[in-house]
Design an enzyme around this catalytic site. Structure first.
Site, short mmCIF file in Angstrom:
data_model
loop_
_atom_site.label_atom_id
_atom_site.label_comp_id
_atom_site.label_asym_id
_atom_site.label_seq_id
_atom_site.Cartn_x
_atom_site.Cartn_y
_atom_site.Cartn_z
CD GLN A 1 34.59 52.00 -35.74
OE1 GLN A 1 34.52 52.65 -36.77
NE2 GLN A 1 33.61 51.21 -35.34
CE LYS B 1 32.37 52.09 -39.98
NZ LYS B 1 32.43 52.96 -38.81
CG ASP C 1 30.74 58.11 -37.61
OD1 ASP C 1 30.01 57.27 -38.17
OD2 ASP C 1 31.83 57.84 -37.07
N1 LIG Z 1 32.64 55.93 -35.50
C1 LIG Z 1 31.71 54.96 -35.34
N2 LIG Z 1 31.91 54.00 -34.43
C2 LIG Z 1 30.95 53.04 -34.27
C3 LIG Z 1 29.78 53.02 -35.08
C4 LIG Z 1 29.61 54.07 -36.01
O1 LIG Z 1 28.58 54.16 -36.73
N3 LIG Z 1 30.61 55.01 -36.13
N4 LIG Z 1 28.88 51.97 -34.98
C5 LIG Z 1 29.26 50.77 -34.28
C6 LIG Z 1 30.08 49.78 -35.06
N5 LIG Z 1 29.87 49.74 -36.51
C7 LIG Z 1 30.32 50.76 -37.27
O2 LIG Z 1 31.32 51.37 -37.02
C8 LIG Z 1 29.39 48.57 -37.17
C9 LIG Z 1 28.90 47.50 -36.47
C10 LIG Z 1 28.51 46.33 -37.15
C11 LIG Z 1 28.61 46.27 -38.52
C12 LIG Z 1 28.27 45.05 -39.30
O3 LIG Z 1 28.28 45.09 -40.50
N6 LIG Z 1 27.97 43.93 -38.67
C13 LIG Z 1 27.72 42.74 -39.42
C14 LIG Z 1 28.38 41.58 -38.73
C15 LIG Z 1 29.86 41.70 -38.68
C16 LIG Z 1 30.49 40.52 -38.01
O4 LIG Z 1 30.30 39.40 -38.47
O5 LIG Z 1 31.21 40.74 -37.02
C17 LIG Z 1 26.23 42.50 -39.52
O6 LIG Z 1 25.49 42.94 -38.63
O7 LIG Z 1 25.85 41.87 -40.49
C18 LIG Z 1 29.07 47.35 -39.21
C19 LIG Z 1 29.47 48.48 -38.55
C20 LIG Z 1 30.07 51.14 -33.05
N7 LIG Z 1 31.14 52.04 -33.36
#
Ligand SMILES: Nc1nc2c(c(=O)[nH]1)N[C@@H](CN(C=O)c1ccc(C(=O)N[C@@H](CCC(=O)O)C(=O)O)cc1)CN2
Length: 288
Positions: free
Chosen positions: A97, A53, A120
């Site tokens: 987070q 982020k 968020d």
């Molecule tokens: N405060 C928050 N916490 C969490 C959120 C949120 O929206 N706000 N969502 C999830 C986690 N998350 C963002 O925070 C999140 C999860 C996955 C990805 C992402 O880009 N994944 C990639 C792969 C990454 C990797 O290789 O590990 C993908 O899918 O291509 C971004 C954000 C829970 N917590």
């Protein structure tokens, strides 16, 4: 039939390029949008998400800070950090987070974030505003899914949508957004009967459970759109809820994991931070 791949990485890049122009315009007026992320503890995945982020924010010209707190930080100490950020006029977007360590009550923390900085959209005030149909910050994953659906070339009006998973972060808000777009939504969860039957008749399936292999080729109606929000690490590899290689043979459009919903979640944090910063400009003008 082979499905159209909804390339979240590419869609996110294009979306971020547009955000960058708006950030540049705001900077010309003396405002640099700032996203401040609070991370409590040492969870590896959470650290990787908050780092992504920050990097993405800086890439489009925003400033971004990560405040790291130890795993054993008390709830009161996290609240103190949030209250300080709420008062800081250089901070436009705050996010904490999740998940948080168990000694901390998540609701107390999310309630403490000033609604106008809650990028968020997790503060109960903003959740209420969403359900009341009032302008608010919409949670980032649901917002990202709605953007991906625009690229699936399907008008949502009258579509049967199955959402699997009833979390406050994904399932419930996305069901609300889809309903507002005139879709007919079935919100499925661990106690649902007829899960497979519901999937099979659906025009769109959104799975946000974190259970690899949950959605199989047999569950999907030919031509249906399949959005996979699952993000589970199995033997060191990231897996969604959908058996991608099989399902893409029957679906009309599908998101990969990685590279589908994840990059859109990050993009929508930037989107919401920009909106938060733009709103301070409007307030500055009305205060004169
Ligand atoms: N405060 C928050 N916490 C969490 C959120 C949120 O929206 N706000 N969502 C999830 C986690 N998350 C963002 O925070 C999140 C999860 C996955 C990805 C992402 O880009 N994944 C990639 C792969 C990454 C990797 O290789 O590990 C993908 O899918 O291509 C971004 C954000 C829970 N917590």
């Amino acid at each position: 039939m082979t499905a159209k791949i909804l390339d979240g990485k590419k869609i996110a890049q294009d979306y971020q390029a547009n955000l960058q122009s708006e950030v540049t315009a705001l900077q010309a007026e003396g405002i640099t949008p700032n996203l401040t992320v609070v991370l409590v503890g040492n969870d590896g995945a959470s650290l990787s998400y908050v780092t992504s982020k920050k990097k993405a924010a800086e890439k489009i010209g925003m400033s971004s800070d990560i405040i790291r707190l130890a795993e054993d930080t008390s709830e009161e100490d996290v609240l103190t950090v949030i209250r300080k950020l709420n008062e800081d006029p250089t901070v436009h977007g705050i996010l904490v987070q999740v998940p948080l360590p168990q000694q901390i009550n998540e609701t107390h923390i999310l309630e403490a974030i000033a609604p106008e900085k809650d990028v968020d959209g997790f503060n109960p005030v903003n959740i209420g505003r969403l359900y009341a149909g009032v302008e608010t910050f919409i949670p980032c994953t649901p917002l990202g899914i709605m953007e991906l659906l625009k690229h699936a070339d399907s008008d949502l009006t009258g579509q049967e949508v199955a959402v699997i998973g009833r979390s406050h972060i994904v399932g419930q808000p996305v069901a609300k957004l889809l309903t507002d777009s005139n879709a007919t939504v079935t919100l499925l969860h661990s106690r649902s009967r007829f899960l497979k039957e519901t999937l099979k008749r659906s025009d769109i399936i959104i799975s946000a459970v974190g259970k690899p292999g949950l959605v199989t080729k047999e569950d999907v109606k030919p031509g249906a759109v399949v959005i996979d929000v699952g993000n589970t690490v199995v033997d060191g590899r990231l897996q969604g809820d959908v058996l991608y290689d099989d399902v893409k043979e029957v679906a009309g459009a599908i998101t990969p994991v990685p590279g589908g919903v994840g990059p859109m979640t990050i993009t929508m944090v930037l989107n919401n931070t920009l909106i938060a910063a733009q709103r301070t400009k409007q307030q500055r003008h009305t205060k004169k």
